[in-house]
Design an enzyme around this catalytic site. Structure first.
Site, PDB file in Angstrom:
ATOM      1  N   ASP A  11      17.394  42.083  33.928  1.00 18.82           N
ATOM      2  CA  ASP A  11      17.591  41.176  32.798  1.00 18.82           C
ATOM      3  C   ASP A  11      18.462  39.999  33.246  1.00 18.82           C
ATOM      4  OD1 ASP A  11      17.596  40.089  30.312  1.00 18.82           O
ATOM      5  OD2 ASP A  11      18.738  41.687  29.341  1.00 18.82           O
ATOM      6  N   ASP A 105      12.918  36.989  29.647  1.00 16.82           N
ATOM      7  CA  ASP A 105      13.987  37.114  30.646  1.00 16.82           C
ATOM      8  C   ASP A 105      14.259  38.545  31.105  1.00 16.82           C
ATOM      9  OD1 ASP A 105      15.008  38.018  28.273  1.00 16.82           O
ATOM     10  OD2 ASP A 105      16.947  37.032  28.460  1.00 16.82           O
ATOM     11  N   GLU A 106      13.353  39.489  30.821  1.00 18.20           N
ATOM     12  CA  GLU A 106      13.589  40.858  31.278  1.00 18.20           C
ATOM     13  C   GLU A 106      12.299  41.521  31.754  1.00 18.20           C
ATOM     14  OE1 GLU A 106      14.940  43.674  28.344  1.00 18.20           O
ATOM     15  OE2 GLU A 106      14.032  42.549  26.714  1.00 18.20           O
TER      16      GLU A 106
END
Length: 438
Positions: A11, A105-106
């Site tokens: 992340d 974003d992960e």
């Protein structure tokens, strides 16, 4: 539960802010907030320096300004963030056997069985260092036996950290943590459990499953399993988009029906344009309104698979008339198309939809060449100015040129020097739009 699974959760740390710092290193170490502009703006992301003041995502921008007056507010650039996200995804895809992109974003990475060739922790740490070195973006990760524990481990190691939680370490790691650390526990669930005296994960694990089901239903059973470190969900390499939606928040609350319906028309037109570009059809439409007292009401309807403007616009208007029952001022309106499938519109012989579909295709070609607003529905365009007799004032470039020449350079307003002849309600000052995808 397989104790030998090796799941990595990676992340980005304050992703939007990190991208802005990469563009402008002078922002490093300062309280930076993405979004939150205007009286009704909402914080999309914030730096860890800003979080020290109690600021978090989804907080009203007005509250964030009160908590941290010296914070730097940035509008944000989703195109730039998406580009950075693709760069990270490509780098991960080149080095791992199986991964799932959970959000912008992960990522989840399944390294099960690979530890016999090299240590999974060593591999994950090397991958993290490569991403930070080549892309100049901070990232943290957690490694454990399933997705839930790996995600919790990542959150506990942030910012700029890494952590491994093996099966023997599972209970000592989870038990002392607060229950809000479990993914899927929102504000309402946390409040309900706290009122029962359940504030840490150890206490949650001691509640019988039957009682959890009685209190929270199936969601309660899922939380009980996560608290006990049980998560059988696999790492899925590809997930079909299930819905697409957009919404607009008004600077000033309104109950202007003509304006509201025009905005809904514009929303549906924009969404159907995206559907046709992605070769998808929808089978469910949802309309959402939020009153001035923050009460939010939704109404949805199942429909035959389609991507045609007129059918969906008429459905959206009917749903809006149903959902807007109180005749109070509105602060937000939104439209969502769900149950998406891949395919094209089925046009039957002698079907009137054939002409409309041909028209939609022609409009899409223009939009793809000249921009999404190159062709718009007439009803969403603001009315032209009229004189005292009610006649339309025709645009006269010579007259405008003379008028501008008589005004000093300092007095010339940007909107006078360069004015668009077509302005939709969706671009008017006081209306902010957001798009959401699932």
């Amino acid at each position: 539960m397989d104790h030998n699974r090796q799941i990595i959760h990676m992340d980005q740390d304050a992703f939007f802010v990190s991208v802005e710092i990469r563009k402008n290193p002078g922002l490093s170490g300062k309280p930076v907030i993405i979004g939150g502009g205007g009286d009704r703006g909402v914080v999309a992301s914030c730096s860890y320096e800003a979080r020290k003041y109690g600021i978090h995502s989804a907080m009203p921008g007005r509250t964030a300004k009160l908590l941290c007056p010296q914070a730097i507010f940035l509008k944000g650039d989703m195109e730039e963030y998406s580009k950075a996200s693709h760069e990270i995804t490509e780098m991960i895809a080149d080095q791992v056997p199986l991964f799932e992109k959970a959000s912008i974003d992960e990522h989840y990475i399944d390294m099960t069985g690979m530890d016999r060739f090299f240590g999974c922790m060593k591999f994950a740490s090397a991958l993290r260092q490569t991403i930070m070195k080549e892309l100049h973006l901070p990232i943290s990760f957690g490694l454990s036996i399933n997705k839930t524990v790996a995600k919790i481990a990542t959150n506990e190691s942030k910012p700029d950290g890494e952590r491994q939680v093996s099966f023997p370490e599972l209970r000592p790691f989870l038990d002392p943590l607060a229950i809000h650390k479990i993914p899927g526990i929102g504000h309402a669930t946390y409040k309900k459990l706290s009122e029962m005296g359940v504030r840490d994960i150890r206490t949650l694990t001691q509640i019988p499953q039957q009682l959890m089901f009685k209190i929270l239903g199936q969601h309660g059973l899922s939380l009980w399993q996560k608290a006990n470190g049980i998560d059988l969900s696999p790492v899925v390499p590809y997930r079909e988009r299930k819905s697409i939606g957009t919404q607009a928040t008004f600077e000033s609350d309104t109950m202007d029906m003509a304006k509201l319906k025009a905005i809904i028309t514009g929303m549906v037109s924009g969404l159907t344009f995206q559907l046709r570009n992605q070769q998808k059809l929808t089978a469910c439409i949802t309309v959402t309104v939020r009153y001035t007292n923050f009460e939010t009401v939704t109404q949805q309807e199942r429909i035959p698979y389609t991507s045609l403007d007129s059918f969906l616009i008429s459905k959206a208007h009917r749903l809006f008339e149903k959902v807007y029952a109180k005749r109070m001022l509105l602060r937000l309106v939104g439209v969502k198309l769900s149950h998406l499938v891949s395919g094209y519109e089925q046009i039957g012989l002698y079907n009137v939809a054939e002409e409309e579909y041909s028209l939609c295709q022609a409009m899409d070609r223009v939009r793809n060449s000249y921009g999404a607003e190159a062709v718009v529905k007439a009803c969403i365009v603001t009315q032209p100015p009229r004189d005292e007799q009610g006649k339309v004032i025709k645009y006269n470039p010579r007259k405008n040129k003379k008028l501008i020449e008589n005004i000093s350079e300092a007095e010339q307003a940007p909107e006078i020097r360069k004015r668009s002849k077509i302005r939709s309600f969706m671009r008017e000052k006081g209306t902010t739009g957001t798009k959401s995808f699932e």
